[in-house]
Design a protein around this motif. Structure first.
Motif, mmCIF file in Angstrom:
data_model
loop_
_atom_site.group_PDB
_atom_site.id
_atom_site.type_symbol
_atom_site.label_atom_id
_atom_site.label_comp_id
_atom_site.label_asym_id
_atom_site.label_seq_id
_atom_site.Cartn_x
_atom_site.Cartn_y
_atom_site.Cartn_z
ATOM 1 N N GLY A 6 0.768 -1.231 0.000
ATOM 2 C CA GLY A 6 0.000 0.000 0.000
ATOM 3 C C GLY A 6 0.795 1.274 0.000
ATOM 4 N N GLN A 7 1.925 1.314 0.700
ATOM 5 C CA GLN A 7 2.643 2.570 0.835
ATOM 6 C C GLN A 7 4.122 2.306 0.968
ATOM 7 O OE1 GLN A 7 0.860 5.713 3.175
ATOM 8 N NE2 GLN A 7 2.736 5.921 4.342
ATOM 9 N N TYR A 8 4.908 3.192 0.392
ATOM 10 C CA TYR A 8 6.360 3.133 0.482
ATOM 11 C C TYR A 8 6.816 4.436 1.119
ATOM 12 C CZ TYR A 8 5.178 -0.234 -3.078
ATOM 13 O OH TYR A 8 4.601 -1.264 -3.752
ATOM 14 N N ASP A 66 21.872 9.131 1.624
ATOM 15 C CA ASP A 66 22.769 8.037 1.256
ATOM 16 C C ASP A 66 21.943 7.010 0.504
ATOM 17 O OD1 ASP A 66 24.512 5.920 1.024
ATOM 18 O OD2 ASP A 66 24.870 5.698 3.172
ATOM 19 N N MET A 67 22.146 6.926 -0.811
ATOM 20 C CA MET A 67 21.339 6.041 -1.646
ATOM 21 C C MET A 67 21.608 4.567 -1.376
ATOM 22 S SD MET A 67 19.181 7.525 -3.591
ATOM 23 C CE MET A 67 18.813 9.036 -2.773
ATOM 24 N N GLY A 68 22.799 4.211 -0.981
ATOM 25 C CA GLY A 68 23.091 2.802 -0.745
ATOM 26 C C GLY A 68 22.759 1.979 -1.976
ATOM 27 N N THR A 69 22.352 0.739 -1.780
ATOM 28 C CA THR A 69 22.035 -0.130 -2.915
ATOM 29 C C THR A 69 20.665 -0.778 -2.783
ATOM 30 O OG1 THR A 69 23.124 -1.998 -1.821
ATOM 31 C CG2 THR A 69 24.472 -0.680 -3.341
ATOM 32 N N ALA A 70 19.860 -0.340 -1.833
ATOM 33 C CA ALA A 70 18.574 -0.993 -1.585
ATOM 34 C C ALA A 70 17.524 -0.656 -2.637
ATOM 35 C CB ALA A 70 18.048 -0.638 -0.200
ATOM 36 N N ILE A 71 17.439 0.599 -3.053
ATOM 37 C CA ILE A 71 16.433 1.004 -4.043
ATOM 38 C C ILE A 71 17.132 1.214 -5.375
ATOM 39 C CG2 ILE A 71 14.845 2.827 -4.762
ATOM 40 C CD1 ILE A 71 14.148 3.296 -1.886
ATOM 41 N N TRP A 72 16.611 0.545 -6.397
ATOM 42 C CA TRP A 72 17.161 0.731 -7.741
ATOM 43 C C TRP A 72 16.452 1.886 -8.434
ATOM 44 C CZ3 TRP A 72 16.090 -3.105 -12.273
ATOM 45 C CH2 TRP A 72 16.723 -2.655 -13.436
ATOM 46 N N ASP A 116 16.564 14.466 -4.953
ATOM 47 C CA ASP A 116 17.420 13.767 -3.994
ATOM 48 C C ASP A 116 18.275 12.688 -4.636
ATOM 49 O OD1 ASP A 116 17.181 14.762 -1.228
ATOM 50 O OD2 ASP A 116 15.049 14.439 -1.583
ATOM 51 N N GLY A 117 18.172 12.512 -5.938
ATOM 52 C CA GLY A 117 18.988 11.521 -6.628
ATOM 53 C C GLY A 117 18.334 10.170 -6.831
ATOM 54 N N TYR A 118 17.039 10.030 -6.471
ATOM 55 C CA TYR A 118 16.343 8.774 -6.738
ATOM 56 C C TYR A 118 16.138 8.632 -8.242
ATOM 57 C CZ TYR A 118 15.284 8.288 -1.776
ATOM 58 O OH TYR A 118 15.370 8.140 -0.422
ATOM 59 N N LEU A 119 16.428 7.446 -8.772
ATOM 60 C CA LEU A 119 16.232 7.167 -10.185
ATOM 61 C C LEU A 119 14.753 6.893 -10.429
ATOM 62 C CD1 LEU A 119 17.605 6.700 -12.955
ATOM 63 C CD2 LEU A 119 17.777 4.279 -12.323
ATOM 64 N N LEU A 120 14.152 7.678 -11.326
ATOM 65 C CA LEU A 120 12.748 7.503 -11.680
ATOM 66 C C LEU A 120 12.659 6.966 -13.093
ATOM 67 C CD1 LEU A 120 11.252 10.913 -10.455
ATOM 68 C CD2 LEU A 120 11.639 8.815 -9.142
ATOM 69 N N GLU A 121 11.911 5.873 -13.266
ATOM 70 C CA GLU A 121 11.621 5.371 -14.603
ATOM 71 C C GLU A 121 10.243 5.886 -14.982
ATOM 72 O OE1 GLU A 121 11.074 1.296 -17.244
ATOM 73 O OE2 GLU A 121 12.165 1.190 -15.337
ATOM 74 N N LEU A 122 10.217 6.751 -15.973
ATOM 75 C CA LEU A 122 8.969 7.297 -16.487
ATOM 76 C C LEU A 122 8.521 6.347 -17.582
ATOM 77 C CD1 LEU A 122 10.198 10.996 -16.825
ATOM 78 C CD2 LEU A 122 9.275 9.833 -14.797
ATOM 79 N N ILE A 123 7.315 5.810 -17.458
ATOM 80 C CA ILE A 123 6.885 4.764 -18.381
ATOM 81 C C ILE A 123 5.502 5.075 -18.955
ATOM 82 C CG2 ILE A 123 6.043 3.318 -16.488
ATOM 83 C CD1 ILE A 123 7.005 0.883 -18.214
ATOM 84 N N GLU A 124 5.415 4.998 -20.264
ATOM 85 C CA GLU A 124 4.162 5.202 -20.991
ATOM 86 C C GLU A 124 3.828 3.904 -21.719
ATOM 87 O OE1 GLU A 124 2.449 7.757 -24.810
ATOM 88 O OE2 GLU A 124 4.320 8.383 -23.862
ATOM 89 N N TYR A 125 2.726 3.286 -21.352
ATOM 90 C CA TYR A 125 2.279 2.051 -21.998
ATOM 91 C C TYR A 125 1.508 2.407 -23.268
ATOM 92 C CZ TYR A 125 3.438 -0.521 -17.744
ATOM 93 O OH TYR A 125 4.098 -1.083 -16.691
ATOM 94 N N HIS A 126 1.739 1.638 -24.342
ATOM 95 C CA HIS A 126 1.069 1.897 -25.618
ATOM 96 C C HIS A 126 -0.086 0.937 -25.901
ATOM 97 C CE1 HIS A 126 3.959 4.958 -26.553
ATOM 98 N NE2 HIS A 126 4.945 4.109 -26.347
ATOM 99 N N GLN A 127 -0.176 -0.154 -25.160
ATOM 100 C CA GLN A 127 -1.256 -1.117 -25.375
ATOM 101 C C GLN A 127 -1.949 -1.453 -24.062
ATOM 102 O OE1 GLN A 127 0.516 -4.435 -27.416
ATOM 103 N NE2 GLN A 127 0.922 -3.250 -29.259
#
Length: 141
Positions: A6-8, A66-72, A116-127
């Motif tokens: 539910g929440q992060y 500190d980004m560490g390696t937990a969140i990609w 803050d340096g978090y990598l965001l994947e912006l995604i657009e679905y076409h189907q």
């Protein structure tokens, strides 16, 4: 038994800067705020559904996260990947990968780093999106 994610919660170095980014640039509003002795927090969620994310500024912490390696990466579904990428870059986000339509899946993706340096994947679905995932193209802003 039923279980639902539910929440992060992610740490941010400046809560108001993060709220301005998520509300003003990405378009996901704050639905609640909390202040406790050790942190200031804001929960964001699209009115169209999807998970909630809590932004937490730890009051005893100074400097960058500190980004560490937990969140990609964090996924952001959008009805216009290119436009959101441009808005994010114009707002000062680091451009990592410009929008590209993928051969393997019917999507366009781009990558930026938030304030803050978090990598965001912006995604657009076409189907259409996967089952149970709200489809931004079928919703009104």
């Amino acid at each position: 038994m039923v279980a639902i994610l539910g929440q992060y919660c992610i740490n941010v170095s400046d809560l108001e800067r993060s709220v301005a980014f998520w509300e003003g640039v990405v378009g996901i509003p704050v639905v609640s705020r909390t202040e406790i002795e050790t942190a200031r927090e804001a929960v964001i969620q699209s009115p169209h559904g999807g998970s909630r994310m809590q932004l937490a500024q730890q009051l005893g912490q100074a400097g960058p996260i500190d980004m560490g390696t937990a969140i990609w990466k964090l996924y952001v579904n959008t009805d216009d990947c290119a436009a959101l990428f441009e808005r994010a870059v114009a707002a000062g986000c680091e451009a990592v990968t410009p929008p590209a339509r993928l051969d393997r899946w019917p999507v366009t993706v781009a990558f930026v780093k938030d304030p803050d340096g978090y990598l965001l994947e912006l995604i657009e679905y076409h189907q259409g999106t996967p089952a149970t995932v709200p489809d931004p193209k079928k919703l009104e802003a």
